[in-house]
Every structure is written in structure tokens, then in C-alpha cells.
Design a protein around this motif. Sequence first.
Motif, PDB file in Angstrom:
ATOM      1  N   VAL A 244       0.911  -1.124   0.067  1.00 26.11           N
ATOM      2  CA  VAL A 244      -0.030   0.093  -0.026  1.00 26.11           C
ATOM      3  C   VAL A 244       1.043   1.154  -0.039  1.00 26.11           C
ATOM      4  CG1 VAL A 244      -1.743   1.293   1.267  1.00 26.11           C
ATOM      5  CG2 VAL A 244      -1.858  -1.234   1.297  1.00 26.11           C
ATOM      6  N   LYS A 245       0.863   1.978  -0.913  1.00 22.14           N
ATOM      7  CA  LYS A 245       1.932   3.057  -1.223  1.00 22.14           C
ATOM      8  C   LYS A 245       2.054   3.903  -0.256  1.00 22.14           C
ATOM      9  CE  LYS A 245       2.391   2.321  -6.345  1.00 22.14           C
ATOM     10  NZ  LYS A 245       1.674   0.940  -6.558  1.00 22.14           N
ATOM     11  N   LYS A 246       0.679   4.531   0.183  1.00 22.83           N
ATOM     12  CA  LYS A 246       0.474   5.394   1.144  1.00 22.83           C
ATOM     13  C   LYS A 246       1.410   5.143   2.462  1.00 22.83           C
ATOM     14  CE  LYS A 246      -3.971   4.333   2.783  1.00 22.83           C
ATOM     15  NZ  LYS A 246      -5.507   4.595   2.832  1.00 22.83           N
ATOM     16  N   GLU A 247       1.350   3.813   2.734  1.00 21.45           N
ATOM     17  CA  GLU A 247       2.250   3.438   4.155  1.00 21.45           C
ATOM     18  C   GLU A 247       3.763   3.595   4.056  1.00 21.45           C
ATOM     19  OE1 GLU A 247       0.999  -0.719   4.674  1.00 21.45           O
ATOM     20  OE2 GLU A 247      -1.122  -0.218   5.081  1.00 21.45           O
ATOM     21  N   GLY A 248       4.180   3.734   2.717  1.00 17.94           N
ATOM     22  CA  GLY A 248       5.719   4.183   2.549  1.00 17.94           C
ATOM     23  C   GLY A 248       6.730   2.960   2.703  1.00 17.94           C
ATOM     24  N   LEU A 249       6.120   1.850   2.659  1.00 13.63           N
ATOM     25  CA  LEU A 249       7.032   0.693   2.414  1.00 13.63           C
ATOM     26  C   LEU A 249       7.121   0.145   1.055  1.00 13.63           C
ATOM     27  CD1 LEU A 249       5.800  -1.598   5.516  1.00 13.63           C
ATOM     28  CD2 LEU A 249       7.820   0.172   5.587  1.00 13.63           C
ATOM     29  N   THR A 250       8.328  -0.322   0.527  1.00 11.47           N
ATOM     30  CA  THR A 250       8.700  -0.738  -0.592  1.00 11.47           C
ATOM     31  C   THR A 250       8.498  -2.144  -0.496  1.00 11.47           C
ATOM     32  OG1 THR A 250      10.859  -1.361  -0.222  1.00 11.47           O
ATOM     33  CG2 THR A 250      10.302   1.101  -0.884  1.00 11.47           C
ATOM     34  N   SER A 251       8.419  -2.818  -1.811  1.00 12.61           N
ATOM     35  CA  SER A 251       8.029  -4.324  -1.855  1.00 12.61           C
ATOM     36  C   SER A 251       9.531  -4.716  -1.250  1.00 12.61           C
ATOM     37  CB  SER A 251       8.166  -4.555  -3.461  1.00 12.61           C
ATOM     38  OG  SER A 251       7.074  -4.298  -3.790  1.00 12.61           O
ATOM     39  N   LEU A 252      10.661  -4.566  -1.380  1.00  9.87           N
ATOM     40  CA  LEU A 252      11.776  -4.927  -0.494  1.00  9.87           C
ATOM     41  C   LEU A 252      11.574  -5.067   0.774  1.00  9.87           C
ATOM     42  CD1 LEU A 252      14.531  -5.984  -0.595  1.00  9.87           C
ATOM     43  CD2 LEU A 252      15.537  -3.672  -0.708  1.00  9.87           C
TER      44      LEU A 252
END
Length: 162
Positions: free
Chosen positions: A49-57
Motif C-alpha cells: 500500500v503505497k501510502k504506508e511508505g514501504l517498498t516491496s523490498l
Amino acid sequence: SLPECPETVLLLAGDVATKLGTLESSLRLLQKKFGAIFFVPGNHELWVVKKEGLTSLHKFLAIMELCEKLGVHTRPAYINDDVAVCPLFSWYKANLVDGFTRDKSNIPFDIQTVWPWDVTGRGDSNDAQQPEIADFFASLNERRLQNAPVDAVAGLRQAMIE
């Protein structure tokens, strides 16, 4: 209802869940049914979820930690004296299949993933088809194979040649 199979090893090849909590619940349920589980994340596990600021890594690393905590195998290991399982990570790469082409303007592919510059070396964090992502996972496999049982790796490499 899934029967209990304590003598059976489950090879779980990803795309179980997009949410970490659902993945954990699923793995815990499967652990009650099988003697051992080997798991590699699929592309859906790495959706964020992009708004959470985490990347797929970040999510990949969280999944590896979860599996370690639960005792779910993500590294090469023997399941008996004669058989080893070697989970390998992978990602899409255009040259993986001869004749494969993709028009990025028409196909939004895995746009739920976000890849940091550290992995891709590029600014387009939403292009899941960047070859550097596949190269990153391949490099993880090489490091893991270096630490795997030597005879198991030799057998795997021979099978890949044949």
C-alpha cells in the motif's frame, strides 16, 4: 477441511496473500496440517500500500523474518537423507522467455509493487519489469546456494544443465 499430513512436506510457491497478517494466518494453519513447509513469496506477497511508505523490498524482508519466526523454510534444506529442497526466488525478466515482448504503455503490470532505487538503480519505482529486480533475486539465490549443502547444490546445478 484439509486433512493432517504430518509426514508430508508442502512446497508453497507464493501468491498466498497480499497482506502480511493473512499470510501469517495461512502459514500457521498450514503448519498444523503438514510436517514442514518450504515457501517462496510470489508477486502478490510483494504488493504494498503505497501510502504506508514501504517498498516491496521491505515487505520481502518482513516475509523472510516471519517465515524464520514461524519455522517455515525459505533456505535450502534436506527433507530426508536423499532429498533436498532448494527454494529459489525469482522475478519477471523480459529475456526469460524467447519472443516475449511487453508494451509498457498498455499493460500496467504489478503496479502494486514499489521497488527502491537501491535495487533498480532507476527512478521508476513502479515498473515491476525492470530487469534489475530479477537480478536482485538471482543474486540472493547465488548467496544462498553458496551456503547450502554442497552435494545438494551439485545435484541442482546438474539438473539445471540437463
